[in-house]
Design a protein around this motif. Structure first.
Motif, PDB file in Angstrom:
ATOM      1  N   LYS A 152      72.135 -26.197 -85.532  1.00 45.39           N
ATOM      2  CA  LYS A 152      72.419 -25.170 -86.553  1.00 45.39           C
ATOM      3  C   LYS A 152      72.279 -25.793 -87.936  1.00 45.39           C
ATOM      4  O   LYS A 152      72.626 -26.941 -88.149  1.00 45.39           O
ATOM      5  CB  LYS A 152      73.838 -24.616 -86.384  1.00 45.39           C
ATOM      6  N   PHE A 153      71.737 -25.030 -88.879  1.00 42.62           N
ATOM      7  CA  PHE A 153      71.599 -25.530 -90.237  1.00 42.62           C
ATOM      8  C   PHE A 153      72.039 -24.448 -91.212  1.00 42.62           C
ATOM      9  O   PHE A 153      72.110 -23.264 -90.877  1.00 42.62           O
ATOM     10  CB  PHE A 153      70.160 -25.985 -90.520  1.00 42.62           C
ATOM     11  N   GLU A 154      72.341 -24.880 -92.415  1.00 43.34           N
ATOM     12  CA  GLU A 154      72.830 -23.960 -93.431  1.00 43.34           C
ATOM     13  C   GLU A 154      71.754 -22.929 -93.754  1.00 43.34           C
ATOM     14  O   GLU A 154      70.590 -23.262 -93.918  1.00 43.34           O
ATOM     15  CB  GLU A 154      73.197 -24.743 -94.699  1.00 43.34           C
ATOM     16  N   GLY A 155      72.134 -21.699 -93.795  1.00 46.08           N
ATOM     17  CA  GLY A 155      71.202 -20.627 -94.103  1.00 46.08           C
ATOM     18  C   GLY A 155      70.522 -20.035 -92.885  1.00 46.08           C
ATOM     19  O   GLY A 155      69.771 -19.070 -92.999  1.00 46.08           O
ATOM     20  N   GLN A 156      70.740 -20.606 -91.715  1.00 49.00           N
ATOM     21  CA  GLN A 156      70.130 -20.073 -90.496  1.00 49.00           C
ATOM     22  C   GLN A 156      70.784 -18.731 -90.169  1.00 49.00           C
ATOM     23  O   GLN A 156      71.997 -18.606 -90.166  1.00 49.00           O
ATOM     24  CB  GLN A 156      70.328 -21.060 -89.339  1.00 49.00           C
ATOM     25  N   ARG A 157      69.960 -17.725 -89.883  1.00 48.15           N
ATOM     26  CA  ARG A 157      70.496 -16.381 -89.629  1.00 48.15           C
ATOM     27  C   ARG A 157      70.382 -15.963 -88.171  1.00 48.15           C
ATOM     28  O   ARG A 157      71.117 -15.098 -87.734  1.00 48.15           O
ATOM     29  CB  ARG A 157      69.765 -15.388 -90.519  1.00 48.15           C
ATOM     30  N   TYR A 158      69.444 -16.566 -87.434  1.00 49.91           N
ATOM     31  CA  TYR A 158      69.229 -16.161 -86.052  1.00 49.91           C
ATOM     32  C   TYR A 158      69.092 -17.406 -85.175  1.00 49.91           C
ATOM     33  O   TYR A 158      68.458 -18.377 -85.565  1.00 49.91           O
ATOM     34  CB  TYR A 158      67.963 -15.320 -85.907  1.00 49.91           C
ATOM     35  N   ASP A 159      69.675 -17.357 -83.967  1.00 50.90           N
ATOM     36  CA  ASP A 159      69.499 -18.469 -83.035  1.00 50.90           C
ATOM     37  C   ASP A 159      68.978 -17.999 -81.685  1.00 50.90           C
ATOM     38  O   ASP A 159      68.815 -18.795 -80.775  1.00 50.90           O
ATOM     39  CB  ASP A 159      70.791 -19.271 -82.872  1.00 50.90           C
ATOM     40  N   GLN A 160      68.692 -16.697 -81.564  1.00 46.14           N
ATOM     41  CA  GLN A 160      68.149 -16.167 -80.313  1.00 46.14           C
ATOM     42  C   GLN A 160      67.377 -14.894 -80.592  1.00 46.14           C
ATOM     43  O   GLN A 160      67.760 -14.091 -81.445  1.00 46.14           O
ATOM     44  CB  GLN A 160      69.273 -15.884 -79.322  1.00 46.14           C
ATOM     45  N   CYS A 161      66.292 -14.711 -79.837  1.00 48.55           N
ATOM     46  CA  CYS A 161      65.491 -13.492 -79.939  1.00 48.55           C
ATOM     47  C   CYS A 161      65.165 -13.033 -78.519  1.00 48.55           C
ATOM     48  O   CYS A 161      64.551 -13.773 -77.749  1.00 48.55           O
ATOM     49  CB  CYS A 161      64.209 -13.767 -80.717  1.00 48.55           C
ATOM     50  N   ASP A 162      65.625 -11.825 -78.164  1.00 45.78           N
ATOM     51  CA  ASP A 162      65.325 -11.235 -76.859  1.00 45.78           C
ATOM     52  C   ASP A 162      64.168 -10.258 -77.039  1.00 45.78           C
ATOM     53  O   ASP A 162      64.221  -9.379 -77.904  1.00 45.78           O
ATOM     54  CB  ASP A 162      66.545 -10.490 -76.307  1.00 45.78           C
ATOM     55  N   LEU A 163      63.127 -10.422 -76.223  1.00 46.88           N
ATOM     56  CA  LEU A 163      61.942  -9.570 -76.315  1.00 46.88           C
ATOM     57  C   LEU A 163      61.728  -8.849 -74.990  1.00 46.88           C
ATOM     58  O   LEU A 163      61.853  -9.449 -73.924  1.00 46.88           O
ATOM     59  CB  LEU A 163      60.702 -10.417 -76.625  1.00 46.88           C
ATOM     60  N   ASP A 164      61.408  -7.559 -75.069  1.00 47.66           N
ATOM     61  CA  ASP A 164      61.030  -6.757 -73.910  1.00 47.66           C
ATOM     62  C   ASP A 164      59.712  -6.092 -74.286  1.00 47.66           C
ATOM     63  O   ASP A 164      59.688  -5.122 -75.039  1.00 47.66           O
ATOM     64  CB  ASP A 164      62.113  -5.722 -73.595  1.00 47.66           C
ATOM     65  N   LEU A 165      58.599  -6.656 -73.795  1.00 49.72           N
ATOM     66  CA  LEU A 165      57.270  -6.256 -74.250  1.00 49.72           C
ATOM     67  C   LEU A 165      56.392  -5.823 -73.083  1.00 49.72           C
ATOM     68  O   LEU A 165      56.556  -6.283 -71.967  1.00 49.72           O
ATOM     69  CB  LEU A 165      56.599  -7.421 -74.979  1.00 49.72           C
ATOM     70  N   ILE A 166      55.441  -4.942 -73.380  1.00 52.21           N
ATOM     71  CA  ILE A 166      54.472  -4.444 -72.401  1.00 52.21           C
ATOM     72  C   ILE A 166      53.088  -4.941 -72.799  1.00 52.21           C
ATOM     73  O   ILE A 166      52.699  -4.839 -73.964  1.00 52.21           O
ATOM     74  CB  ILE A 166      54.480  -2.888 -72.348  1.00 52.21           C
ATOM     75  N   LEU A 167      52.344  -5.464 -71.820  1.00 50.83           N
ATOM     76  CA  LEU A 167      50.990  -5.955 -72.048  1.00 50.83           C
ATOM     77  C   LEU A 167      50.003  -4.806 -71.917  1.00 50.83           C
ATOM     78  O   LEU A 167      49.975  -4.104 -70.911  1.00 50.83           O
ATOM     79  CB  LEU A 167      50.648  -7.058 -71.041  1.00 50.83           C
ATOM     80  N   ALA A 168      49.180  -4.612 -72.947  1.00 54.75           N
ATOM     81  CA  ALA A 168      48.118  -3.598 -72.928  1.00 54.75           C
ATOM     82  C   ALA A 168      46.999  -4.075 -73.841  1.00 54.75           C
ATOM     83  O   ALA A 168      47.249  -4.407 -75.008  1.00 54.75           O
ATOM     84  CB  ALA A 168      48.646  -2.248 -73.391  1.00 54.75           C
ATOM     85  N   ASN A 169      45.789  -4.131 -73.321  1.00 54.96           N
ATOM     86  CA  ASN A 169      44.607  -4.528 -74.101  1.00 54.96           C
ATOM     87  C   ASN A 169      44.780  -5.890 -74.760  1.00 54.96           C
ATOM     88  O   ASN A 169      44.473  -6.074 -75.932  1.00 54.96           O
ATOM     89  CB  ASN A 169      44.273  -3.465 -75.161  1.00 54.96           C
ATOM     90  N   ASP A 170      45.308  -6.849 -74.021  1.00 49.75           N
ATOM     91  CA  ASP A 170      45.492  -8.223 -74.485  1.00 49.75           C
ATOM     92  C   ASP A 170      46.404  -8.341 -75.711  1.00 49.75           C
ATOM     93  O   ASP A 170      46.271  -9.246 -76.523  1.00 49.75           O
ATOM     94  CB  ASP A 170      44.146  -8.890 -74.769  1.00 49.75           C
ATOM     95  N   SER A 171      47.308  -7.380 -75.866  1.00 50.10           N
ATOM     96  CA  SER A 171      48.352  -7.476 -76.888  1.00 50.10           C
ATOM     97  C   SER A 171      49.657  -6.980 -76.267  1.00 50.10           C
ATOM     98  O   SER A 171      49.656  -6.314 -75.226  1.00 50.10           O
ATOM     99  CB  SER A 171      47.995  -6.673 -78.136  1.00 50.10           C
ATOM    100  N   LEU A 172      50.749  -7.326 -76.899  1.00 49.69           N
ATOM    101  CA  LEU A 172      52.073  -6.958 -76.396  1.00 49.69           C
ATOM    102  C   LEU A 172      52.767  -6.067 -77.414  1.00 49.69           C
ATOM    103  O   LEU A 172      52.638  -6.274 -78.618  1.00 49.69           O
ATOM    104  CB  LEU A 172      52.920  -8.221 -76.174  1.00 49.69           C
ATOM    105  N   SER A 173      53.515  -5.096 -76.934  1.00 51.70           N
ATOM    106  CA  SER A 173      54.328  -4.272 -77.837  1.00 51.70           C
ATOM    107  C   SER A 173      55.585  -3.852 -77.103  1.00 51.70           C
ATOM    108  O   SER A 173      55.602  -3.738 -75.875  1.00 51.70           O
ATOM    109  CB  SER A 173      53.539  -3.040 -78.314  1.00 51.70           C
TER     110      SER A 173
END
Length: 195
Positions: A152-173
């Motif tokens: 952890k460092f000063e000014g850090q706002r996020y330490d985790q990111c949860d992603l739920d993505l769907i693959l379509a046409n070689d991109s994710l959304s």
């Protein structure tokens, strides 16, 4: 008096033993130890001359009757079919719909079956925080959790990111949730493209 004479006799005998030991060598003679020391010589190396024979530059492939040659098309990676997780392998850049100053760069690879893992960084403005990622893929859906790999460092706002993505046409959304110490800080839509 007898006891005194006995004491004197013992002292004289003791002194004579000492003088015998002291006069055992002639003056100027160097004493030689009776115990030999350890042999500290290095062993002789075994050196064989190099062989100048070159291997055959065109190795022969032996095909067993009834077996398919997995390298028939010249590709060494033709042996097995790719798993779902292999489709996610590569470099990805995740953008968060409501945040132009925030992005997540990840290098992902399949780790067997439907498992995915990787590493990268969460970039917020000029700040960059190292992240590690792990998750799974089912069909076209990728569920990934990226966690801060740095202290952890000063000014850090996020330490985790949860992603739920769907693959379509070689991109994710799909959607994301940004967390700090387990608490949800932000959620929204995300897209990812190969970098």
């Amino acid at each position: 008096m007898r006891a005194k004479k006995a004491q004197i006799a013992i002292i004289l005998v003791s002194l004579s033993c000492i003088s015998i030991a002291a006069t055992a060598l002639e003056p100027g003679t160097i004493a030689v130890p009776s115990i030999t020391g350890a042999n500290m010589d290095m062993p002789k190396p075994l050196i064989t001359p190099p062989t100048m024979d070159m291997p055959d530059p065109s190795p022969k492939v032996t095909v067993v009757e009834g077996k398919r040659d997995p390298f028939a098309d010249g590709s060494p990676f033709n042996e097995t079919e790719g798993s779902d997780s292999d489709r996610m392998s590569g470099k990805w850049r995740v953008r968060f719909a409501s945040r132009n100053d925030l992005s997540l760069s990840l290098t992902l690879w399949g780790s067997g079956g439907n498992k995915v893992m990787g590493f990268g960084s969460l970039n917020e403005g000029a700040a960059e925080n190292s992240f590690s990622a792990s998750g799974s893929i089912s069909g076209d859906e990728l569920m990934l959790t990226a966690r801060s790999a740095a202290p952890k460092f000063e000014g850090q706002r996020y330490d985790q990111c949860d992603l739920d993505l769907i693959l379509a046409n070689d991109s994710l959304s799909g959607s994301y949730i940004l967390r700090w110490q387990g608490e949800e800080r932000e959620r929204g839509n995300a897209t990812a493209v190969r970098a």
